[in-house]
Scaffold this motif. Structure first.
Motif, PDB file in Angstrom:
ATOM      1  N   ASP A   7      13.644  -6.249 -69.775  1.00  0.00           N
ATOM      2  CA  ASP A   7      14.196  -5.095 -69.039  1.00  0.00           C
ATOM      3  C   ASP A   7      13.890  -4.955 -67.646  1.00  0.00           C
ATOM      4  OD1 ASP A   7      14.207  -3.486 -71.605  1.00  0.00           O
ATOM      5  OD2 ASP A   7      13.013  -2.822 -72.188  1.00  0.00           O
ATOM      6  N   TYR A   8      14.012  -3.856 -67.200  1.00  0.00           N
ATOM      7  CA  TYR A   8      13.616  -3.986 -65.096  1.00  0.00           C
ATOM      8  C   TYR A   8      13.485  -2.503 -65.001  1.00  0.00           C
ATOM      9  CZ  TYR A   8      13.799  -5.131 -60.165  1.00  0.00           C
ATOM     10  OH  TYR A   8      13.630  -5.533 -59.030  1.00  0.00           O
ATOM     11  N   SER A   9      11.814  -2.135 -64.668  1.00  0.00           N
ATOM     12  CA  SER A   9      11.517  -0.920 -63.931  1.00  0.00           C
ATOM     13  C   SER A   9      11.914  -0.422 -62.082  1.00  0.00           C
ATOM     14  CB  SER A   9      10.381  -0.927 -64.282  1.00  0.00           C
ATOM     15  OG  SER A   9       9.790   0.677 -63.841  1.00  0.00           O
ATOM     16  N   LEU A  10      12.851   0.419 -62.404  1.00  0.00           N
ATOM     17  CA  LEU A  10      12.621   1.125 -60.748  1.00  0.00           C
ATOM     18  C   LEU A  10      11.826   2.020 -60.646  1.00  0.00           C
ATOM     19  CD1 LEU A  10      16.524   0.966 -59.898  1.00  0.00           C
ATOM     20  CD2 LEU A  10      14.877  -0.572 -59.600  1.00  0.00           C
ATOM     21  N   ARG A  11      10.779   2.346 -59.681  1.00  0.00           N
ATOM     22  CA  ARG A  11       9.698   3.965 -59.670  1.00  0.00           C
ATOM     23  C   ARG A  11      10.440   4.008 -58.448  1.00  0.00           C
ATOM     24  NH1 ARG A  11       7.040  -0.776 -61.971  1.00  0.00           N
ATOM     25  NH2 ARG A  11       6.981  -1.134 -60.078  1.00  0.00           N
ATOM     26  N   VAL A  12      10.600   5.483 -58.162  1.00  0.00           N
ATOM     27  CA  VAL A  12      10.394   5.843 -56.776  1.00  0.00           C
ATOM     28  C   VAL A  12       9.317   6.765 -56.752  1.00  0.00           C
ATOM     29  CG1 VAL A  12      12.057   7.970 -55.412  1.00  0.00           C
ATOM     30  CG2 VAL A  12      12.919   6.251 -57.828  1.00  0.00           C
ATOM     31  N   TYR A  13       9.129   7.090 -55.656  1.00  0.00           N
ATOM     32  CA  TYR A  13       7.587   7.794 -55.265  1.00  0.00           C
ATOM     33  C   TYR A  13       8.273   8.788 -54.201  1.00  0.00           C
ATOM     34  CZ  TYR A  13       5.251   3.937 -57.328  1.00  0.00           C
ATOM     35  OH  TYR A  13       4.083   3.262 -58.213  1.00  0.00           O
ATOM     36  N   CYS A  14       7.501   9.594 -54.167  1.00  0.00           N
ATOM     37  CA  CYS A  14       7.186  10.587 -53.068  1.00  0.00           C
ATOM     38  C   CYS A  14       6.228  11.591 -52.657  1.00  0.00           C
ATOM     39  CB  CYS A  14       8.801  11.955 -53.581  1.00  0.00           C
ATOM     40  SG  CYS A  14       8.848  13.136 -52.433  1.00  0.00           S
ATOM     41  N   VAL A  15       5.658  10.525 -51.680  1.00  0.00           N
ATOM     42  CA  VAL A  15       4.067  11.207 -51.027  1.00  0.00           C
ATOM     43  C   VAL A  15       4.218  11.877 -50.006  1.00  0.00           C
ATOM     44  CG1 VAL A  15       3.234  10.003 -52.518  1.00  0.00           C
ATOM     45  CG2 VAL A  15       3.859   8.840 -49.911  1.00  0.00           C
ATOM     46  N   ASP A  16       3.366  12.320 -49.456  1.00  0.00           N
ATOM     47  CA  ASP A  16       3.330  13.020 -47.519  1.00  0.00           C
ATOM     48  C   ASP A  16       3.501  11.948 -46.662  1.00  0.00           C
ATOM     49  OD1 ASP A  16       3.098  15.492 -49.259  1.00  0.00           O
ATOM     50  OD2 ASP A  16       0.650  15.692 -48.444  1.00  0.00           O
ATOM     51  N   ASP A  17       4.206  12.423 -46.042  1.00  0.00           N
ATOM     52  CA  ASP A  17       4.106  10.792 -45.081  1.00  0.00           C
ATOM     53  C   ASP A  17       2.986  10.947 -44.173  1.00  0.00           C
ATOM     54  OD1 ASP A  17       5.762   9.542 -42.963  1.00  0.00           O
ATOM     55  OD2 ASP A  17       6.495  10.887 -42.368  1.00  0.00           O
ATOM     56  N   THR A  18       1.669  10.603 -44.678  1.00  0.00           N
ATOM     57  CA  THR A  18       0.483   9.945 -43.958  1.00  0.00           C
ATOM     58  C   THR A  18       0.562   8.480 -44.293  1.00  0.00           C
ATOM     59  OG1 THR A  18      -0.786  10.877 -45.754  1.00  0.00           O
ATOM     60  CG2 THR A  18      -0.097  12.361 -43.662  1.00  0.00           C
ATOM     61  N   PRO A  19       0.186   7.558 -42.950  1.00  0.00           N
ATOM     62  CA  PRO A  19      -0.033   6.515 -43.690  1.00  0.00           C
ATOM     63  C   PRO A  19      -1.126   6.319 -44.723  1.00  0.00           C
ATOM     64  CG  PRO A  19      -0.141   6.454 -41.069  1.00  0.00           C
ATOM     65  CD  PRO A  19      -0.271   8.085 -41.858  1.00  0.00           C
ATOM     66  N   TYR A  20      -2.182   7.438 -45.183  1.00  0.00           N
ATOM     67  CA  TYR A  20      -3.200   7.545 -46.154  1.00  0.00           C
ATOM     68  C   TYR A  20      -2.871   7.524 -47.328  1.00  0.00           C
ATOM     69  CZ  TYR A  20      -7.058   9.330 -48.863  1.00  0.00           C
ATOM     70  OH  TYR A  20      -7.643   9.589 -49.688  1.00  0.00           O
ATOM     71  N   ALA A  21      -2.016   8.595 -47.581  1.00  0.00           N
ATOM     72  CA  ALA A  21      -1.239   8.909 -48.505  1.00  0.00           C
ATOM     73  C   ALA A  21      -0.285   7.348 -49.075  1.00  0.00           C
ATOM     74  CB  ALA A  21      -0.013   9.931 -49.046  1.00  0.00           C
ATOM     75  N   PHE A  22       0.665   7.618 -48.712  1.00  0.00           N
ATOM     76  CA  PHE A  22       1.189   5.744 -48.253  1.00  0.00           C
ATOM     77  C   PHE A  22       0.517   4.360 -49.003  1.00  0.00           C
ATOM     78  CE2 PHE A  22       4.779   2.466 -48.010  1.00  0.00           C
ATOM     79  CZ  PHE A  22       5.907   2.748 -48.677  1.00  0.00           C
ATOM     80  N   GLN A  23      -0.527   4.401 -48.396  1.00  0.00           N
ATOM     81  CA  GLN A  23      -1.405   3.369 -48.934  1.00  0.00           C
ATOM     82  C   GLN A  23      -2.108   3.531 -50.508  1.00  0.00           C
ATOM     83  OE1 GLN A  23      -1.626   1.519 -46.917  1.00  0.00           O
ATOM     84  NE2 GLN A  23      -3.220  -0.283 -47.734  1.00  0.00           N
ATOM     85  N   GLY A  24      -1.656   4.972 -50.988  1.00  0.00           N
ATOM     86  CA  GLY A  24      -1.901   5.128 -52.626  1.00  0.00           C
ATOM     87  C   GLY A  24      -0.992   4.962 -53.148  1.00  0.00           C
ATOM     88  N   VAL A  25       0.136   3.725 -53.107  1.00  0.00           N
ATOM     89  CA  VAL A  25       1.441   3.718 -53.323  1.00  0.00           C
ATOM     90  C   VAL A  25       1.106   2.237 -53.247  1.00  0.00           C
ATOM     91  CG1 VAL A  25       3.959   3.830 -52.963  1.00  0.00           C
ATOM     92  CG2 VAL A  25       2.730   5.947 -52.823  1.00  0.00           C
ATOM     93  N   VAL A  26       1.064   1.924 -52.002  1.00  0.00           N
ATOM     94  CA  VAL A  26       0.712  -0.156 -51.755  1.00  0.00           C
ATOM     95  C   VAL A  26      -0.090  -0.177 -52.744  1.00  0.00           C
ATOM     96  CG1 VAL A  26       0.528  -1.569 -50.099  1.00  0.00           C
ATOM     97  CG2 VAL A  26       1.380   0.655 -49.875  1.00  0.00           C
ATOM     98  N   THR A  27      -1.082   0.450 -52.361  1.00  0.00           N
ATOM     99  CA  THR A  27      -2.451  -0.262 -53.819  1.00  0.00           C
ATOM    100  C   THR A  27      -1.419  -0.017 -55.506  1.00  0.00           C
ATOM    101  OG1 THR A  27      -3.584   0.686 -52.334  1.00  0.00           O
ATOM    102  CG2 THR A  27      -4.831   0.290 -54.990  1.00  0.00           C
ATOM    103  N   THR A  28      -1.332   0.891 -55.774  1.00  0.00           N
ATOM    104  CA  THR A  28      -0.575   1.113 -57.236  1.00  0.00           C
ATOM    105  C   THR A  28       0.364  -0.012 -57.557  1.00  0.00           C
ATOM    106  OG1 THR A  28      -0.538   2.993 -56.779  1.00  0.00           O
ATOM    107  CG2 THR A  28       0.208   2.372 -58.948  1.00  0.00           C
ATOM    108  N   GLU A  29       1.276  -0.284 -55.996  1.00  0.00           N
ATOM    109  CA  GLU A  29       2.396  -1.159 -56.568  1.00  0.00           C
ATOM    110  C   GLU A  29       1.871  -3.375 -56.267  1.00  0.00           C
ATOM    111  OE1 GLU A  29       5.593  -1.099 -57.185  1.00  0.00           O
ATOM    112  OE2 GLU A  29       5.814   0.901 -57.637  1.00  0.00           O
ATOM    113  N   THR A  30       0.408  -3.154 -55.493  1.00  0.00           N
ATOM    114  CA  THR A  30       0.289  -4.815 -55.137  1.00  0.00           C
ATOM    115  C   THR A  30      -0.511  -5.100 -56.509  1.00  0.00           C
ATOM    116  OG1 THR A  30       0.017  -4.053 -52.726  1.00  0.00           O
ATOM    117  CG2 THR A  30      -1.572  -5.875 -54.591  1.00  0.00           C
ATOM    118  N   SER A  31      -1.455  -3.846 -57.258  1.00  0.00           N
ATOM    119  CA  SER A  31      -1.577  -4.440 -58.643  1.00  0.00           C
ATOM    120  C   SER A  31      -0.566  -4.657 -59.718  1.00  0.00           C
ATOM    121  CB  SER A  31      -2.498  -2.922 -59.673  1.00  0.00           C
ATOM    122  OG  SER A  31      -1.922  -2.483 -59.068  1.00  0.00           O
ATOM    123  N   LYS A  32       0.457  -3.783 -59.672  1.00  0.00           N
ATOM    124  CA  LYS A  32       1.206  -4.408 -60.692  1.00  0.00           C
ATOM    125  C   LYS A  32       2.965  -5.212 -60.352  1.00  0.00           C
ATOM    126  CE  LYS A  32       2.099   0.869 -62.256  1.00  0.00           C
ATOM    127  NZ  LYS A  32       2.746   1.927 -61.833  1.00  0.00           N
TER     128      LYS A  32
END
Length: 934
Positions: A693-718
């Protein structure tokens, strides 16, 4: 004589036997003889007592009683059936006042009898009385089981009301028979509406206080009772509060300096009235300040001595002088010394009677010599004065601002354009600054997300000591040598080889790099992003990496021989900003800077990235500060002018000048449905462990560097892979939801779990995301392990709004080894800089600019013109109250331009000021301009 005979008649009714005693006449003449019954005045029975309604309390039976006269018999009939004679208790007696016989009958009704009755009406009973003339019936009496439930149908609710407001406490008592009566307790004492006309307790069990007073603050309890029991409601606490009101302004204080430019202030207090019981504190400023110009004291100076008088008969002469060069003014000191002088005019050769002892030279000859001497001296003084005036006028005609002809090339030469003896080949940083930057990395990340030094470390690394020669008319006019030399020392290398200060590789291409060895503050568990630094008189800058948040402490803000350990924290917890009726949302992260007791001479400049499409017609954006009681209070609206702080909104960030440490948040309220919030969209993919199986994850966050950094942190761990360059979606405040769907997926190669191609976010989830990553996932299953290619489209659209397409094309096998691209992973370790290296403008140049533009000029205040040319045209009164308006304006310019390394905008502004200066030389001197210091 007729004889009456007594007999008893047995009456049977539905199995019940009744005995009726009757009197019969034994002869036919009875009715006509005049002898009536045993009661001579017999009539139809009338009731002296009829049965009353009764309530059975618990298991105690109730007694029903009837009394009638004249009555031969009385029986009870309950629910349409006769009560058995054995259940009657009767007695008969003579009424002495009337002489008539009275019969009384009593029965008991038990709880069981009432509970066993299931008729359409309540359990009822009546009496039937007989006489020889007929029967009479009494009224119906109902018998009900009394009770009172425990729970109130509506408990009173606590309230906070302003003074003189109306208080209404609702109470609906428990169900009961008979119906419960309601009373009110105030602090356990009975409330009586009779004793207080302001209180009414008669309206449908409610308690109404027409005009709230402070004494009405209390605990109120609703008390319900009937013949069975009493019940107490929940206690409702009523708080009557008083909102604070401002007192009158005090008179303006005297100017705080005795000479020159100072400050006057006036104050008011929040005591008219003072806030009580949690009432709101007064809104607005408690202190107002204006600038003042105190006239400097002028000490008196002696004028030239006058001519000697002629020698008197007493052999003396006098001369005088006046204290008028200048005369003392504005509390200045008087001249010290004597205003008159007397001397012997014969050199002490007078006799006792003041006669001359011998001949001396004639006085006329001495006077002639003196006149010649004084005439020569006066001519010399006049010549020198004329020469000084001529030189002064010439210099003033050359430069009225103290600045020579200013051009951008000269300024750039003085600030930035260095001529190196040695050039490093192949380094793109050495290219002409006018060349277009490489955008292969993607426009979304073209702006730096890490700390930038004012001198490029990679550029100066191989050059330990650089001599830069400057030729600038601007530098000359500010007092710098004609051919100045600046020595720039090399800085130790801070960034990894091959990566510039923007955390991008030198060639600008995307590369998958692993994280730097030092963990990011955003990835270190749940700790809040925090940065600290020790700053002194030279100032510096604090930066929270990869968040778009920074703090600039200007030169001179901290007193000399003083240092502060300052910090800046981003709140990662759930926001404590209370939305007013749910309409306000966070547009940027909450930021705290300190320490609380920080003492600064100039405001700090805080930069916070936000996600709003700024439009005054669609947004009401406010800066809020957390008070000591953890409540958030408004500091200012970004469209308004304030003397306490300054807010400059740009497309992607907000620059705020603050003089008070604390926690700050940028909050927005949508005024129309056209209000737009920028959302950043990104799609990541990864192979599920031990699965095809292959997982596609679509993120929608506020357009600020701080908000997107949370996505980066999550995806780095995965171990996720970014499959498409992030894109911006303009999300409108129109209450419509967001739909995410997968399109163009080859169904003969891939299948979707759980068989859905579209997922949806509600409007509130997106609109109130508050910096939290919002995402959905699509799980794809391969039909064959030989299939290693995945291509599809991800559509993200708001209903009746904007749509973005994310194109996915990846190799499944290769993606397992790939990681998040380097420009999202790079964690710059530089979080603070102190001294000159934290600023774009060299300190010596900054000081000369401030000295030039802070000085009053006949054309107006020069700093106002500087602010205008730097496009800072709002709220100029804020700068007017500062000790050095030019220094604060330059700090704001530093905050605006921290992401680019050139000084073109400042150079252009100074060049235009130079041109205006040249034009003014050809015009008449005084042109009216608004003075914000008055």
């Amino acid at each position: 004589m007729c004889k009456w005979l007594s007999c008893s008649v047995l009456i049977c009714s539905e199995g019940t036997e009744y005995v009726v005693r009757m009197f019969l006449c034994a002869c036919p003449q009875c009715s006509a003889s005049g002898d009536a019954s045993p009661d001579a005045q017999s009539t139809l029975p009338h009731f002296l007592m009829e049965p009353e309604d009764a309530y059975i309390i618990k298991s105690n039976p109730v007694k029903l009683k009837c009394r009638a006269t004249p009555a031969l018999q009385i029986f009870f009939k309950c629910n349409g059936e006769w009560v058995h004679q054995s259940q009657h208790s009767s007695q008969e007696y003579m009424d002495e006042s009337t002489g008539q016989r009275v019969r009384e009958v009593v029965i008991n009704v038990t709880r069981q009898q009432v509970e066993d009755f299931h008729g359409p009406e309540d359990y009822w009973c009546l009496c039937v009385a007989w006489s020889h003339l007929g029967t009479s019936k009494s009224r119906k009496a109902t018998v009900r089981i009394a009770y009172l439930r425990k729970n109130f149908e509506q408990d009173p609710q606590g309230k906070e009301v302003p003074i003189k407001g109306m208080i209404v406490l609702h109470c609906r008592p428990p169900e009961g028979v008979p119906m419960a009566e309601v009373e009110w307790l105030k602090n356990e004492e009975l409330v009586s509406s009779i004793a207080d006309d302001n209180i009414d307790t008669r309206a449908d069990h409610n308690l109404i206080i027409n005009e709230a007073r402070l004494s009405d603050s209390a605990n109120y309890t609703c008390l319900a009772s009937n013949i069975v029991a009493k019940r107490r409601s929940a206690t409702a606490t009523v708080v009557v509060f008083v909102n604070g009101g401002w007192s009158l302004w005090t008179e303006w204080s005297p100017c705080n300096v005795n000479c020159g430019r100072g400050i006057q202030k006036r104050t008011r207090t929040c005591t008219n009235p003072a806030p009580l019981n949690g009432g709101a504190f007064c809104e607005g400023m408690s202190v107002q300040k204006i600038t003042c110009n105190a006239l400097c004291p002028v000490d008196g100076g002696w004028d030239e001595w006058g001519e000697w008088s002629t020698c008197s008969a007493q052999c003396e002469r006098q001369r005088a002088r006046e204290c008028t060069a200048p005369a003392p003014r504005h509390r200045g000191k008087m001249c010290e010394g004597e205003s008159e002088a007397t001397e012997n005019c014969t050199g002490g050769l007078c006799t006792e009677n003041r006669k001359l002892l011998h001949d001396v030279k004639p006085q006329s000859m001495d006077g002639t010599n003196d006149v010649a001497l004084y005439s020569g001296l006066a001519a010399g003084v006049i010549a020198v004065a004329v020469l000084v005036v001529a030189v002064t006028l010439y210099r003033k005609s050359q430069s009225e601002y103290g600045v020579d002809v200013i051009d951008s090339s000269a300024l750039t030469g003085g600030f930035q354009s260095f001529n190196f003896k040695t050039t490093r080949q192949g380094n793109p940083l050495l290219l002409n600054s006018s060349m277009q930057p490489d955008i292969t990395v993607g426009q979304t990340y073209s702006s730096p997300i890490c700390f930038q030094d004012s001198i490029d470390k990679e550029l100066f690394d191989p050059l330990p000591d650089i001599k830069v020669k400057v030729q600038s008319s601007f530098m000359v006019s500010l007092g710098v040598a004609d051919r100045a030399e600046y020595h720039v020392k090399a800085h130790p290398e801070t960034f990894p080889r091959g990566m510039d200060r923007d955390c991008h590789t030198m060639d600008g291409r995307k590369k998958n790099l692993t994280l730097l060895s030092r963990p990011s503050a955003l990835t270190a568990g749940k700790a809040q992003p925090r940065t600290t630094g020790v700053f002194g008189h030279l100032g510096g800058r604090l930066v929270v990496p990869n968040t778009g948040v920074s703090l600039l402490v200007s030169h001179g803000a901290i007193a000399e021989d003083t240092s502060w350990e300052m910090y800046m924290v981003i709140n990662q917890r759930e926001s404590s900003v209370k939305a007013a009726e749910g309409y306000e949302i966070l547009l940027a992260p909450e930021v705290t800077y300190g320490p609380p007791g920080l003492d600064l001479s100039f405001p700090v400049a805080m930069t916070i990235a936000h996600c709003a499409e700024v439009n005054a017609a669609n947004w009401n954006i406010q800066l809020k500060r957390q008070a000591k009681d953890n409540k958030w209070e408004e500091v200012m609206s970004v469209e308004d002018e304030s003397m306490s702080c300054y807010c400059l909104m740009e497309a992607n960030c907000c620059h705020v000048l603050l003089d008070q440490p604390g926690s700050y948040a940028l909050v927005g309220e949508a005024l129309t449905e056209e209000a737009v919030k920028r959302m950043k969209l990104a799609v990541f993919g990864s192979t599920e462990p031990n699965s095809t199986d292959y997982s596609l994850r679509v993120y929608c966050v506020d357009d600020t560097p701080y908000a997107f950094q949370g996505v980066v942190t999550t995806e780095t761990s995965k171990g996720g892979q970014l499959l498409e360059e992030p894109k911006i979606l303009l999300f409108k405040g129109n209450s419509l939801s967001l739909q995410v769907s997968i399109q163009d997926l080859p169904h003969f190669l891939w299948d979707i779990k759980p068989f859905t191609t579209c997922q949806e976010f509600s409007f509130s989830q997106v609109w109130c995301s508050n910096q939290q990553p919002l995402h959905c996932a699509f799980l794809l299953e391969r039909y064959s392990s030989a299939n290693t290619q995945l291509s599809c489209k991800i559509s993200v659209r708001q209903v009746k709004g904007h749509e973005q397409i994310l194109q996915v094309y990846t190799s499944v096998t290769e993606s397992e080894k790939q990681t998040v691209p380097y420009f999202m992973q790079a964690d710059c370790t530089v979080t603070s800089h102190t001294g000159a290296k934290a600023f774009k403008i060299p300190l010596s140049i900054r000081q000369r600019i401030c000295a030039t533009f802070d000085t009053a000029n006949a054309k107006g205040k020069d700093w106002q013109l500087l602010a205008q040319k730097l496009h800072i045209e709002r709220n100029l009164s804020y700068f007017a109250k500062q000790r050095s308006p030019s220094a604060v304006i330059l700090s704001l310019w530093e905050a605006q331009n921290q992401d680019n390394g050139d000084l073109d905008s400042l150079a252009s502004a100074l060049e235009e000021i130079g041109k205006i200066n040249s034009k003014h030389q050809l015009k008449s001197p005084e042109e009216p301009r608004q003075d914000y210091n008055q």
